[in-house]
Design a protein around this motif. Structure first.
Motif, PDB file in Angstrom:
ATOM      1  N   ILE A  13      17.004  59.435 -20.341  1.00 17.74           N
ATOM      2  CA  ILE A  13      15.699  60.040 -20.671  1.00 17.74           C
ATOM      3  C   ILE A  13      15.841  61.553 -20.772  1.00 17.74           C
ATOM      4  O   ILE A  13      15.231  62.197 -21.630  1.00 17.74           O
ATOM      5  N   ILE A  40      14.683  64.014 -23.867  1.00 14.93           N
ATOM      6  CA  ILE A  40      13.805  65.181 -23.696  1.00 14.93           C
ATOM      7  C   ILE A  40      14.516  66.448 -24.185  1.00 14.93           C
ATOM      8  O   ILE A  40      13.919  67.296 -24.866  1.00 14.93           O
ATOM      9  N   ILE A  61       5.480  66.927 -25.705  1.00 18.87           N
ATOM     10  CA  ILE A  61       6.237  65.706 -25.412  1.00 18.87           C
ATOM     11  C   ILE A  61       5.347  64.754 -24.628  1.00 18.87           C
ATOM     12  O   ILE A  61       4.759  65.140 -23.605  1.00 18.87           O
ATOM     13  N   ILE A  83       5.379  61.118 -22.638  1.00 19.44           N
ATOM     14  CA  ILE A  83       6.206  60.055 -22.047  1.00 19.44           C
ATOM     15  C   ILE A  83       5.260  58.977 -21.539  1.00 19.44           C
ATOM     16  O   ILE A  83       4.362  59.252 -20.729  1.00 19.44           O
ATOM     17  N   ILE A 103       9.255  58.020 -25.589  1.00 21.32           N
ATOM     18  CA  ILE A 103       9.333  59.484 -25.561  1.00 21.32           C
ATOM     19  C   ILE A 103       8.964  59.974 -26.956  1.00 21.32           C
ATOM     20  O   ILE A 103       9.720  59.789 -27.921  1.00 21.32           O
TER      21      ILE A 103
END
Length: 434
Positions: free
Chosen positions: A325, A329, A342, A344, A357
């Motif tokens: 992850i 990112i 962003i 999530i 994501i």
């Protein structure tokens, strides 16, 4: 590149030589078979003439002798026979000879059109023919002319029309063998070209990877060297806070290099199935919070995170899932505009826990979506870095894919170039793994 051109020219010349030899082989075989058919036509014409003599002889008066000439004479026996019949005013029938020849041709599996003609042996002009149709000017097989007069004023000949089918029919096994050989050669050449192109691609990837590796390692190494030199100079001995800051900078850069090295080793182990996942129930909220805090602090761009966890836990190896992850990112921030958004989120279906994501970055071109998970895909980083783009080894997304695959899961990407990218990680539910 020069060697590649030489190989291509040699390959082309080799193909030309091979196909030229095959063409010569087929042509010579064609000529031989055509000559064999001509010999058969000679024999068939003689058989038909012999049969015609027998038919005519039945109508001659008793005790009539038909001279066949001397056995050692160079003149054909049929010339003597038919000359004797002519002297006796007995005419042969080219229509009957035509019918007889047709029977013998079928017996020899020659099913072409044909003509029986009386000709002038000297000028080879046709005097009479057995059928009313015109004889083609080319594409025929002509038997020898058998004179029916001792003065060679008249003879008889069999003309076979368009013998190509018969010739090709007799060459069928050879043609099949030639075709198979041609396909085999073309297949080998194609495979050779494929291998050469693959080797060139591998060489290019190695070159680009070396460039990207040197480029990405040069900055942290330079920073470490500069920091250590500054610390070694003693100018910060009385400034404890600044000295600690410089130590932390050197430590962070060293950790960055170590992380890159570990990533390469981890991918190698995952590809060779030598790395096992220590899977357990992992709470998503603490993991995501740590990552948000980490990237908010280190990013040079303003980053805004939106967290929407509809599923609280996942069955996974916490360390490797967090690193996967983290890579997504990191990419979202690298390949983004000045302000980064962003999101999530997590949800589940009957079989999988899904982690999404989503970013508002530069997006991924449709042609690149098929290869972004390939190892060293960022070998194109050589172009991006030279053009001022983000650098790297092209290992990040491959690492993510390898980790997800080691969890028996799948990863998918949706993207519109210039608008957004969304990565969906599908991990099997806990119950499926118990």
């Amino acid at each position: 590149m020069k060697n590649k051109k030489y190989i291509q020219w040699i390959t082309v010349l080799g193909l030309i030589v091979i196909f030229a030899l095959q063409a010569i082989w087929l042509r010579n075989t064609y000529v031989l078979i055509k000559n064999d058919i001509k010999k058969e036509c000679n024999n068939i014409l003689e058989q038909a003439l012999n049969k015609e003599v027998g038919i005519i002889s039945c109508n001659t008066p008793k005790n009539t002798a038909i001279s066949g000439g001397s056995p050692n004479d160079s003149i054909s026996v049929y010339t003597y026979l038919y000359n004797s019949l002519w002297e006796m005013k007995l005419e042969y029938s080219i229509t009957r000879i035509d019918s007889l020849a047709g029977i013998y041709l079928k017996t020899s599996n020659i099913n072409n059109d044909y003509f029986i003609c009386t000709v002038n042996p000297e000028s080879q002009s046709i005097l009479k023919k057995s059928k009313s149709q015109n004889i083609p000017a080319w594409g025929t097989v002509e038997s020898q002319i058998i004179p029916t007069r001792l003065d060679r004023s008249e003879g008889i000949q069999l003309i076979l029309v368009s013998p190509y089918y018969t010739v090709i029919e007799r060459m069928d096994l050879l043609i099949i063998a030639t075709a198979l050989l041609s396909f085999f050669v073309i297949g080998c050449i194609t495979y050779q070209i494929k291998i050469i192109n693959h080797q060139n691609k591998v060489a290019k990837i190695r070159e680009d990877f070396s460039y990207a590796m040197v480029h990405d390692m040069k900055t942290p190494l330079s920073t470490i060297m500069s920091t250590l030199d500054f610390l070694h100079s003693g100018r910060l001995d009385d400034k404890a806070e600044m000295k600690e800051r410089y130590f932390n900078i050197a430590k962070d850069e060293a950790n960055h290099l170590l992380a890159l090295t570990n990533k390469v080793l981890t991918i190698s182990k995952l590809e060779n199935h030598k790395l096992t996942m220590s899977k357990k129930e992992v709470l998503l909220a603490p993991m995501i919070e740590n990552l948000v805090e980490k990237f908010t602090a280190k990013s040079t761009k303003p980053v805004h995170f939106t967290i929407e966890l509809n599923v609280e836990s996942v069955y996974a190896d916490e360390e490797y899932l967090a690193e996967a992850i983290s890579n997504l990112i990191d990419n979202a921030i690298k390949y983004s505009k000045k302000s980064v958004e962003i999101k999530i989120s997590s949800l589940s279906n009957e079989s999988y826990t899904i982690i999404k994501i989503l970013d508002n970055g530069l997006g991924i071109a449709e042609k690149d979506r098929r290869i972004i998970f390939d190892k060293f895909e960022r070998a194109a980083a050589i172009k991006r870095s030279r053009n001022g783009g983000a650098t790297g080894f092209g290992l990040g997304l491959n690492f993510v894919q390898q980790v997800v695959a080691a969890h028996d899961g799948n990863i998918f990407v949706n993207s519109i170039e210039g608008e957004y990218s969304e990565f969906n990680i599908h991990l099997p539910l806990i119950l499926n793994n118990l």
